[in-house]
Design a protein around this motif. Structure first.
Motif, PDB file in Angstrom:
ATOM      1  N   ARG A  27       9.969  -6.755 -37.644  1.00  0.00           N
ATOM      2  CA  ARG A  27      11.364  -6.798 -37.204  1.00  0.00           C
ATOM      3  C   ARG A  27      11.895  -8.229 -37.225  1.00  0.00           C
ATOM      4  NH1 ARG A  27      15.213  -7.232 -33.264  1.00  0.00           N
ATOM      5  NH2 ARG A  27      16.544  -5.412 -32.959  1.00  0.00           N
ATOM      6  N   SER A  31      14.891  -9.787 -39.582  1.00  0.00           N
ATOM      7  CA  SER A  31      16.020 -10.463 -38.945  1.00  0.00           C
ATOM      8  C   SER A  31      16.190 -11.886 -39.470  1.00  0.00           C
ATOM      9  CB  SER A  31      15.814 -10.488 -37.429  1.00  0.00           C
ATOM     10  OG  SER A  31      16.831 -11.223 -36.791  1.00  0.00           O
ATOM     11  N   PHE A  66      17.007  -1.634 -38.088  1.00  0.00           N
ATOM     12  CA  PHE A  66      18.404  -2.032 -37.872  1.00  0.00           C
ATOM     13  C   PHE A  66      19.305  -0.993 -38.538  1.00  0.00           C
ATOM     14  CE2 PHE A  66      15.796  -5.870 -38.052  1.00  0.00           C
ATOM     15  CZ  PHE A  66      16.166  -6.537 -36.884  1.00  0.00           C
ATOM     16  N   ASP A  71      23.820  -5.008 -36.978  1.00  0.00           N
ATOM     17  CA  ASP A  71      22.721  -5.208 -36.045  1.00  0.00           C
ATOM     18  C   ASP A  71      21.802  -6.334 -36.496  1.00  0.00           C
ATOM     19  OD1 ASP A  71      23.718  -3.042 -34.648  1.00  0.00           O
ATOM     20  OD2 ASP A  71      22.340  -1.606 -35.561  1.00  0.00           O
ATOM     21  N   LEU A  72      21.768  -6.580 -37.794  1.00  0.00           N
ATOM     22  CA  LEU A  72      20.935  -7.654 -38.320  1.00  0.00           C
ATOM     23  C   LEU A  72      21.501  -9.025 -37.972  1.00  0.00           C
ATOM     24  CD1 LEU A  72      20.288  -5.972 -41.731  1.00  0.00           C
ATOM     25  CD2 LEU A  72      18.434  -6.953 -40.372  1.00  0.00           C
ATOM     26  N   ASP A  75      21.601  -9.260 -33.551  1.00  0.00           N
ATOM     27  CA  ASP A  75      20.417  -8.468 -33.245  1.00  0.00           C
ATOM     28  C   ASP A  75      19.961  -8.599 -31.806  1.00  0.00           C
ATOM     29  OD1 ASP A  75      19.677 -11.103 -33.817  1.00  0.00           O
ATOM     30  OD2 ASP A  75      17.635 -10.523 -34.326  1.00  0.00           O
TER      31      ASP A  75
END
Length: 221
Positions: A27, A31, A66, A71-72, A75
């Motif tokens: 994750r 990101s 995501f 959202d990236l 985040d």
């Protein structure tokens, strides 16, 4: 602009298992790669396929972590949404909501906390240049205000949805939105964090002071 302060694990928390640790690493990799691409070529111009290729994962892996492209970039939005309500939960007994939120903002400004709006010029410019991210940021402010309204209702023994905590949250939320926007403006103008902190700390005293006649004693802990 990132919307969450760095958080540290509780000393009593057990370390994550190997599988969970691997998921967290994946994750974070996605990101970090996405942020780099957004900053170098723009949010609107960057696709999920671009991010997946650069991170060397499948597109489905990106969307599993995501669900939306926003959202990236934003985040850490969960911490942002919960920040004002969290301030109420953590205040000293007897402290009114206004005093607690003002003190917390000043502390955040002095620390150049990302939750308050400190993001650096490149990230601030990315947000300003993206209609999608600008819209999502407004949504996050709305969600934060709604969470604050619920917290104020609970603190005063008022039903959630009642007009009084909702109005108080709208007023307090407006101050935070204004100061957040001010931080972004000063960042884009090229001011450094020390200068921005000094300016918005002084302006916060004025902005929160406008609410004292109506909210100075509202919702004590």
């Amino acid at each position: 602009m990132t919307t969450e302060a760095n958080s540290s694990a509780s000393p009593s928390a057990s370390p994550p298992g190997l599988r969970e640790s691997k998921k967290q690493q994946t994750r974070q990799l996605i990101s970090d790669v996405a942020t780099g691409l957004f900053l170098s070529q723009g949010f609107e111009q960057t696709t999920i396929a671009d991010i997946a290729a650069a991170a060397r994962v499948a597109k489905k892996t990106v969307t599993n972590y995501f669900p939306r492209k926003e959202d990236l970039a934003l985040d850490h939005q969960d911490a942002f949404i919960a920040s004002l309500a969290g301030t109420l939960a953590g205040r000293r007994p007897g402290t009114p909501a206004l005093a607690a939120l003002r003190d917390a903002f000043v502390e955040a400004a002095e620390a150049a906390n990302p939750v308050a709006g400190f993001s650096g010029p490149a990230f601030a410019r990315m947000i300003a240049d993206s209609p999608t991210l600008s819209t999502r940021l407004r949504d996050l402010h709305d969600l934060r205000e709604a969470a604050l309204a619920d917290a104020l209702a609970d603190a005063t023994g008022t039903p959630r949805g009642d007009v009084t905590p909702r109005t108080a949250a709208a007023l307090l939320g407006a101050v935070h939105r204004t100061l957040f926007r001010r931080i972004q403006e000063l960042t884009l103008a090229g001011e450094d964090n020390a200068r921005i902190s000094a300016v918005v700390t002084a302006e916060a005293d004025t902005a929160f002071g406008l609410l004292e006649p109506s909210l100075a004693d509202y919702a004590p802990a």
